[in-house]
Scaffold this motif. Structure first.
Motif, PDB file in Angstrom:
ATOM      1  N   UNK A  74      87.963  16.606  90.299  1.00  0.00           N
ATOM      2  CA  UNK A  74      87.432  18.062  89.367  1.00  0.00           C
ATOM      3  C   UNK A  74      87.469  18.864  90.675  1.00  0.00           C
ATOM      4  N   UNK A  75      87.294  20.051  89.677  1.00  0.00           N
ATOM      5  CA  UNK A  75      87.519  21.746  90.819  1.00  0.00           C
ATOM      6  C   UNK A  75      86.188  22.179  89.447  1.00  0.00           C
ATOM      7  N   UNK A  76      85.432  23.163  89.867  1.00  0.00           N
ATOM      8  CA  UNK A  76      84.453  23.674  89.839  1.00  0.00           C
ATOM      9  C   UNK A  76      83.953  24.990  89.380  1.00  0.00           C
ATOM     10  N   UNK A  77      84.231  26.155  89.071  1.00  0.00           N
ATOM     11  CA  UNK A  77      83.893  28.011  88.972  1.00  0.00           C
ATOM     12  C   UNK A  77      82.713  28.376  88.464  1.00  0.00           C
ATOM     13  N   UNK A  78      82.150  28.799  89.515  1.00  0.00           N
ATOM     14  CA  UNK A  78      81.673  29.995  88.673  1.00  0.00           C
ATOM     15  C   UNK A  78      81.282  31.138  89.634  1.00  0.00           C
ATOM     16  N   UNK A  79      81.430  32.207  89.345  1.00  0.00           N
ATOM     17  CA  UNK A  79      81.685  33.824  89.763  1.00  0.00           C
ATOM     18  C   UNK A  79      83.327  33.739  89.970  1.00  0.00           C
ATOM     19  N   UNK A  80      82.938  34.378  91.218  1.00  0.00           N
ATOM     20  CA  UNK A  80      84.573  34.495  92.010  1.00  0.00           C
ATOM     21  C   UNK A  80      84.450  33.023  92.664  1.00  0.00           C
ATOM     22  N   UNK A  81      83.671  32.401  92.919  1.00  0.00           N
ATOM     23  CA  UNK A  81      83.238  31.105  94.033  1.00  0.00           C
ATOM     24  C   UNK A  81      83.727  29.540  93.150  1.00  0.00           C
ATOM     25  N   UNK A  82      84.463  28.462  93.752  1.00  0.00           N
ATOM     26  CA  UNK A  82      84.614  27.348  92.918  1.00  0.00           C
ATOM     27  C   UNK A  82      84.365  26.540  93.971  1.00  0.00           C
ATOM     28  N   UNK A  83      84.546  24.744  94.054  1.00  0.00           N
ATOM     29  CA  UNK A  83      84.361  23.457  94.710  1.00  0.00           C
ATOM     30  C   UNK A  83      84.814  22.819  94.416  1.00  0.00           C
ATOM     31  N   UNK A  84      85.791  21.525  95.026  1.00  0.00           N
ATOM     32  CA  UNK A  84      86.729  20.705  94.570  1.00  0.00           C
ATOM     33  C   UNK A  84      85.896  19.226  94.840  1.00  0.00           C
ATOM     34  N   UNK A  85      86.567  18.110  94.430  1.00  0.00           N
ATOM     35  CA  UNK A  85      85.810  16.973  94.350  1.00  0.00           C
ATOM     36  C   UNK A  85      87.205  16.336  95.011  1.00  0.00           C
ATOM     37  N   UNK A  86      86.969  15.695  96.573  1.00  0.00           N
ATOM     38  CA  UNK A  86      88.472  14.978  96.609  1.00  0.00           C
ATOM     39  C   UNK A  86      88.154  13.310  96.500  1.00  0.00           C
ATOM     40  N   UNK A  87      88.463  12.867  96.913  1.00  0.00           N
ATOM     41  CA  UNK A  87      88.615  11.196  96.409  1.00  0.00           C
ATOM     42  C   UNK A  87      90.115  10.290  97.997  1.00  0.00           C
ATOM     43  N   UNK A  88      88.985   9.503  98.432  1.00  0.00           N
ATOM     44  CA  UNK A  88      89.894   9.574  99.293  1.00  0.00           C
ATOM     45  C   UNK A  88      91.355   7.911  98.811  1.00  0.00           C
TER      46      UNK A  88
END
Length: 184
Positions: free
Chosen positions: A168-182
């Protein structure tokens, strides 16, 4: 922390942070996004799992993992002041409780261990330069939540961590976060 007394009934689930030298209060988009992604995988985690808050700052992400899922958590940062602030927040949130297994490390003293969940809410260049350490810290089938990246940096980080499954990738404003799974 000044709101703790008004939330006594919810103290077991609320996370209280003394911001110290500005290491994070949870209001920044990157922290918020990490918590959004953490919420998406909570059903896959239990108190038998472990967590690393890599670049912990105030410790808010690791403390949230401890409070909501009772994860055994380690905290790592390059800044001694950040670890002091993290310690202060652990006391604020868990005073009188047994925190056996909780450890704090300066980055230059961190030796790789394996965790079910790793938070890395740090800047893009650090996510790239610290990739070997971050990746080596994730157990087989474990999760990695990265943030501290601007929206236009997502593709670079996805490519850098391409051996992992992007969930998953989520964003808010100018920023993002990513969820990875091994997936190794």
């Amino acid at each position: 922390e000044w709101m703790a007394e008004t939330h006594v009934k919810k103290a077991s689930t609320q996370v209280y942070i003394y911001p110290g030298m500005g290491f994070g209060t949870g209001t920044h988009e990157t922290t918020f996004l990490c918590l959004v992604l953490f919420d998406q995988i909570q059903n896959e985690l239990s108190s038998k799992n472990t967590c690393l808050d890599f670049g912990c700052g105030s410790g808010i992400l690791g403390i949230a993992a401890m409070k909501t899922k009772k994860l055994h958590t380690h905290f790592c940062d390059i800044d001694r002041s950040a670890l002091e602030n993290c310690t202060q927040n652990l006391v604020l949130n868990f005073e009188g409780q047994n925190l056996e297994g909780t450890e704090l490390f300066l980055r230059d003293r961190y030796t790789v261990k394996k965790y079910d969940l790793v938070f890395a809410n740090i800047l893009e260049h650090v996510l790239i330069s610290e990739k070997p350490t971050i990746v080596d810290s994730i157990k087989k089938g474990g999760h990695l939540i990265v943030s501290g990246i601007l929206n236009h940096q997502v593709d670079t980080i996805v490519q850098t961590y391409s051996h992992m499954e992007k969930k998953a990738v989520v964003s808010k404003g100018d920023w993002s976060a990513i969820l990875f799974k091994d997936i190794t």
